[in-house]
Motif scaffolding. Structure first.
Motif, PDB file in Angstrom:
ATOM      1  N   LEU A   1      47.026  24.570  27.688  1.00 53.93           N
ATOM      2  CA  LEU A   1      47.191  24.646  29.134  1.00 53.93           C
ATOM      3  C   LEU A   1      46.544  25.909  29.695  1.00 53.93           C
ATOM      4  O   LEU A   1      45.941  25.885  30.770  1.00 53.93           O
ATOM      5  CB  LEU A   1      48.673  24.618  29.502  1.00 53.93           C
ATOM      6  CG  LEU A   1      49.377  23.280  29.326  1.00 53.93           C
ATOM      7  CD1 LEU A   1      50.856  23.424  29.639  1.00 53.93           C
ATOM      8  CD2 LEU A   1      48.759  22.230  30.213  1.00 53.93           C
ATOM      9  N   LYS A   2      46.629  27.002  28.959  1.00 48.06           N
ATOM     10  CA  LYS A   2      46.027  28.259  29.416  1.00 48.06           C
ATOM     11  C   LYS A   2      44.518  28.110  29.526  1.00 48.06           C
ATOM     12  O   LYS A   2      43.922  28.518  30.515  1.00 48.06           O
ATOM     13  CB  LYS A   2      46.388  29.389  28.451  1.00 48.06           C
ATOM     14  CG  LYS A   2      45.805  30.722  28.856  1.00 48.06           C
ATOM     15  CD  LYS A   2      46.177  31.806  27.873  1.00 48.06           C
ATOM     16  CE  LYS A   2      45.539  33.129  28.254  1.00 48.06           C
ATOM     17  NZ  LYS A   2      45.817  34.163  27.269  1.00 48.06           N
TER      18      LYS A   2
ATOM     19  N   VAL B   1      39.527  27.775  37.022  1.00 50.55           N
ATOM     20  CA  VAL B   1      39.220  28.863  37.946  1.00 50.55           C
ATOM     21  C   VAL B   1      37.910  29.554  37.598  1.00 50.55           C
ATOM     22  O   VAL B   1      37.606  30.615  38.116  1.00 50.55           O
ATOM     23  CB  VAL B   1      40.369  29.905  38.024  1.00 50.55           C
ATOM     24  CG1 VAL B   1      41.614  29.297  38.608  1.00 50.55           C
ATOM     25  CG2 VAL B   1      40.646  30.551  36.691  1.00 50.55           C
ATOM     26  N   GLY B   2      37.137  28.949  36.720  1.00 49.61           N
ATOM     27  CA  GLY B   2      35.801  29.454  36.426  1.00 49.61           C
ATOM     28  C   GLY B   2      35.752  30.589  35.430  1.00 49.61           C
ATOM     29  O   GLY B   2      34.765  31.315  35.376  1.00 49.61           O
ATOM     30  N   GLN B   3      36.785  30.759  34.646  1.00 46.15           N
ATOM     31  CA  GLN B   3      36.773  31.797  33.623  1.00 46.15           C
ATOM     32  C   GLN B   3      36.550  31.164  32.271  1.00 46.15           C
ATOM     33  O   GLN B   3      36.933  30.033  32.035  1.00 46.15           O
ATOM     34  CB  GLN B   3      38.102  32.545  33.603  1.00 46.15           C
ATOM     35  CG  GLN B   3      38.377  33.320  34.857  1.00 46.15           C
ATOM     36  CD  GLN B   3      39.662  34.093  34.743  1.00 46.15           C
ATOM     37  OE1 GLN B   3      40.074  34.458  33.658  1.00 46.15           O
ATOM     38  NE2 GLN B   3      40.302  34.343  35.870  1.00 46.15           N
ATOM     39  N   THR B   4      35.937  31.930  31.404  1.00 46.30           N
ATOM     40  CA  THR B   4      35.786  31.448  30.047  1.00 46.30           C
ATOM     41  C   THR B   4      36.943  31.960  29.221  1.00 46.30           C
ATOM     42  O   THR B   4      37.250  33.140  29.263  1.00 46.30           O
ATOM     43  CB  THR B   4      34.467  31.947  29.426  1.00 46.30           C
ATOM     44  OG1 THR B   4      34.071  33.166  30.041  1.00 46.30           O
ATOM     45  CG2 THR B   4      33.365  30.949  29.565  1.00 46.30           C
TER      46      THR B   4
ATOM     47  N   THR C   1      42.422  35.849  39.204  1.00 47.07           N
ATOM     48  CA  THR C   1      42.986  34.511  38.994  1.00 47.07           C
ATOM     49  C   THR C   1      42.522  33.523  40.051  1.00 47.07           C
ATOM     50  O   THR C   1      42.536  32.321  39.805  1.00 47.07           O
ATOM     51  CB  THR C   1      44.526  34.556  38.990  1.00 47.07           C
ATOM     52  OG1 THR C   1      44.978  35.128  40.211  1.00 47.07           O
ATOM     53  CG2 THR C   1      45.046  35.359  37.807  1.00 47.07           C
ATOM     54  N   ILE C   2      42.093  34.004  41.196  1.00 49.04           N
ATOM     55  CA  ILE C   2      41.647  33.110  42.261  1.00 49.04           C
ATOM     56  C   ILE C   2      40.171  32.766  42.104  1.00 49.04           C
ATOM     57  O   ILE C   2      39.776  31.612  42.216  1.00 49.04           O
ATOM     58  CB  ILE C   2      41.923  33.743  43.641  1.00 49.04           C
ATOM     59  CG1 ILE C   2      43.429  33.940  43.808  1.00 49.04           C
ATOM     60  CG2 ILE C   2      41.347  32.893  44.759  1.00 49.04           C
ATOM     61  CD1 ILE C   2      43.810  34.816  44.963  1.00 49.04           C
ATOM     62  N   LEU C   3      39.346  33.772  41.848  1.00 50.14           N
ATOM     63  CA  LEU C   3      37.901  33.563  41.801  1.00 50.14           C
ATOM     64  C   LEU C   3      37.368  33.267  40.402  1.00 50.14           C
ATOM     65  O   LEU C   3      36.471  32.449  40.246  1.00 50.14           O
ATOM     66  CB  LEU C   3      37.173  34.788  42.361  1.00 50.14           C
ATOM     67  CG  LEU C   3      37.442  35.118  43.827  1.00 50.14           C
ATOM     68  CD1 LEU C   3      36.709  36.380  44.225  1.00 50.14           C
ATOM     69  CD2 LEU C   3      37.060  33.958  44.721  1.00 50.14           C
ATOM     70  N   GLY C   4      37.861  33.944  39.400  1.00 46.64           N
ATOM     71  CA  GLY C   4      37.338  33.768  38.052  1.00 46.64           C
ATOM     72  C   GLY C   4      36.151  34.683  37.800  1.00 46.64           C
ATOM     73  O   GLY C   4      35.577  35.267  38.717  1.00 46.64           O
ATOM     74  N   ASP C   5      35.754  34.782  36.549  1.00 50.09           N
ATOM     75  CA  ASP C   5      34.719  35.732  36.126  1.00 50.09           C
ATOM     76  C   ASP C   5      33.356  35.471  36.759  1.00 50.09           C
ATOM     77  O   ASP C   5      32.693  36.389  37.233  1.00 50.09           O
ATOM     78  CB  ASP C   5      34.575  35.707  34.607  1.00 50.09           C
ATOM     79  CG  ASP C   5      35.811  36.226  33.894  1.00 50.09           C
ATOM     80  OD1 ASP C   5      36.050  35.799  32.757  1.00 50.09           O
ATOM     81  OD2 ASP C   5      36.534  37.054  34.465  1.00 50.09           O
ATOM     82  N   LYS C   6      32.917  34.231  36.765  1.00 46.43           N
ATOM     83  CA  LYS C   6      31.556  33.919  37.241  1.00 46.43           C
ATOM     84  C   LYS C   6      31.401  34.222  38.727  1.00 46.43           C
ATOM     85  O   LYS C   6      30.379  34.757  39.159  1.00 46.43           O
ATOM     86  CB  LYS C   6      31.216  32.470  36.933  1.00 46.43           C
ATOM     87  CG  LYS C   6      31.049  32.236  35.452  1.00 46.43           C
ATOM     88  CD  LYS C   6      30.715  30.818  35.125  1.00 46.43           C
ATOM     89  CE  LYS C   6      30.609  30.713  33.609  1.00 46.43           C
ATOM     90  NZ  LYS C   6      30.508  29.396  33.123  1.00 46.43           N
ATOM     91  N   LYS C   7      32.385  33.869  39.528  1.00 45.73           N
ATOM     92  CA  LYS C   7      32.295  34.139  40.967  1.00 45.73           C
ATOM     93  C   LYS C   7      32.372  35.638  41.245  1.00 45.73           C
ATOM     94  O   LYS C   7      31.703  36.130  42.153  1.00 45.73           O
ATOM     95  CB  LYS C   7      33.400  33.399  41.714  1.00 45.73           C
ATOM     96  CG  LYS C   7      33.166  31.903  41.791  1.00 45.73           C
ATOM     97  CD  LYS C   7      34.254  31.208  42.579  1.00 45.73           C
ATOM     98  CE  LYS C   7      34.002  29.712  42.639  1.00 45.73           C
ATOM     99  NZ  LYS C   7      35.080  29.016  43.369  1.00 45.73           N
ATOM    100  N   ILE C   8      33.166  36.355  40.475  1.00 44.45           N
ATOM    101  CA  ILE C   8      33.255  37.807  40.658  1.00 44.45           C
ATOM    102  C   ILE C   8      31.934  38.457  40.290  1.00 44.45           C
ATOM    103  O   ILE C   8      31.461  39.357  40.985  1.00 44.45           O
ATOM    104  CB  ILE C   8      34.438  38.396  39.864  1.00 44.45           C
ATOM    105  CG1 ILE C   8      35.757  37.972  40.508  1.00 44.45           C
ATOM    106  CG2 ILE C   8      34.346  39.919  39.784  1.00 44.45           C
ATOM    107  CD1 ILE C   8      36.999  38.394  39.764  1.00 44.45           C
ATOM    108  N   GLN C   9      31.298  38.007  39.223  1.00 45.23           N
ATOM    109  CA  GLN C   9      29.991  38.560  38.841  1.00 45.23           C
ATOM    110  C   GLN C   9      28.958  38.295  39.925  1.00 45.23           C
ATOM    111  O   GLN C   9      28.167  39.179  40.282  1.00 45.23           O
ATOM    112  CB  GLN C   9      29.559  37.968  37.498  1.00 45.23           C
ATOM    113  CG  GLN C   9      30.401  38.464  36.351  1.00 45.23           C
ATOM    114  CD  GLN C   9      30.272  37.626  35.091  1.00 45.23           C
ATOM    115  OE1 GLN C   9      29.673  36.555  35.090  1.00 45.23           O
ATOM    116  NE2 GLN C   9      30.848  38.114  34.000  1.00 45.23           N
ATOM    117  N   ALA C  10      28.964  37.084  40.479  1.00 47.36           N
ATOM    118  CA  ALA C  10      28.037  36.769  41.570  1.00 47.36           C
ATOM    119  C   ALA C  10      28.336  37.632  42.791  1.00 47.36           C
ATOM    120  O   ALA C  10      27.420  38.087  43.489  1.00 47.36           O
ATOM    121  CB  ALA C  10      28.130  35.292  41.921  1.00 47.36           C
TER     122      ALA C  10
END
Length: 190
Positions: free
Chosen positions: A62-63, A70-73, A154-163
């Motif tokens: 589930l995790k 949320v777009g995180q790996t 937790t809202i945006l995730g890693d990829k959106k934060i990097q962008a």
């Protein structure tokens, strides 16, 4: 001696259990076969599910499902290297993606052009947080609670934060009108 009529009456009369409670007698009806199939099927399904997901650790947890949504790996032992901002600063797709994230989530506090508002100016060379790409990324992920900025991981995730960090880097030196006064320590974003 019994006759046929007595046999038919016996077959038609309901079977009752030997006990009663408050004058209520219980019928002795068998459980329908379709219900038995469903009941035993759930037991078999539960056993297979437990073996697959909990004993043999197959499938997605589930995790990991949540992190993917949320777009995180999901983190793995010995995972991939860190994101290289210097190679993505001119990536048009990443800048456009970061602009969309910025417009939807950041512009209300930092202004449409990064000029500042409730939040600080993002176009000058002064930084409340560390003036590195990783420092800005960390500030977005965990927030700056003492300044009123929430964490967005937790809202945006890693990829959106990097962008988003790439987009903020692209705004540097744009000098928008009505920019907020500098806050924090001077230094170029690197």
């Amino acid at each position: 001696m019994t006759n046929e009529k007595d046999d038919k009456d016996k077959k038609k009369s309901p079977k009752l259990l030997d006990h009663e409670f408050d004058g209520i007698k219980e019928l002795d009806n068998p459980v329908p076969i379709w219900f038995q199939f469903i009941f035993y099927g759930t037991i078999v399904f539960g056993a297979i599910y437990m073996l697959y997901y909990h004993i043999y650790k197959g499938g997605h947890s589930l995790k990991n499902e949540y992190l993917a949504s949320v777009g995180q790996t999901p983190s793995k032992e010995g995972g991939g290297g860190e994101f290289d901002y210097s190679q993505n600063l001119t990536n048009k797709n990443m800048i456009d993606s970061g602009k969309q994230v910025y417009d939807a989530n950041c512009a209300s506090c930092h202004g449409l052009k990064g000029q500042g508002g409730v939040g600080p100016n993002l176009t000058d060379d002064f930084w409340i947080v560390e003036n590195t790409y990783k420092g800005v990324e960390n500030a977005i992920q965990v927030g700056v609670p003492e300044k009123g900025m929430p964490g967005w991981k937790t809202i945006l995730g890693d990829k959106k934060i990097q962008a988003l960090v790439v987009y903020i880097a692209s705004m540097q030196g744009s000098n928008p009108p009505d920019a907020k006064k500098p806050e924090g320590k001077p230094g170029k974003l690197h």
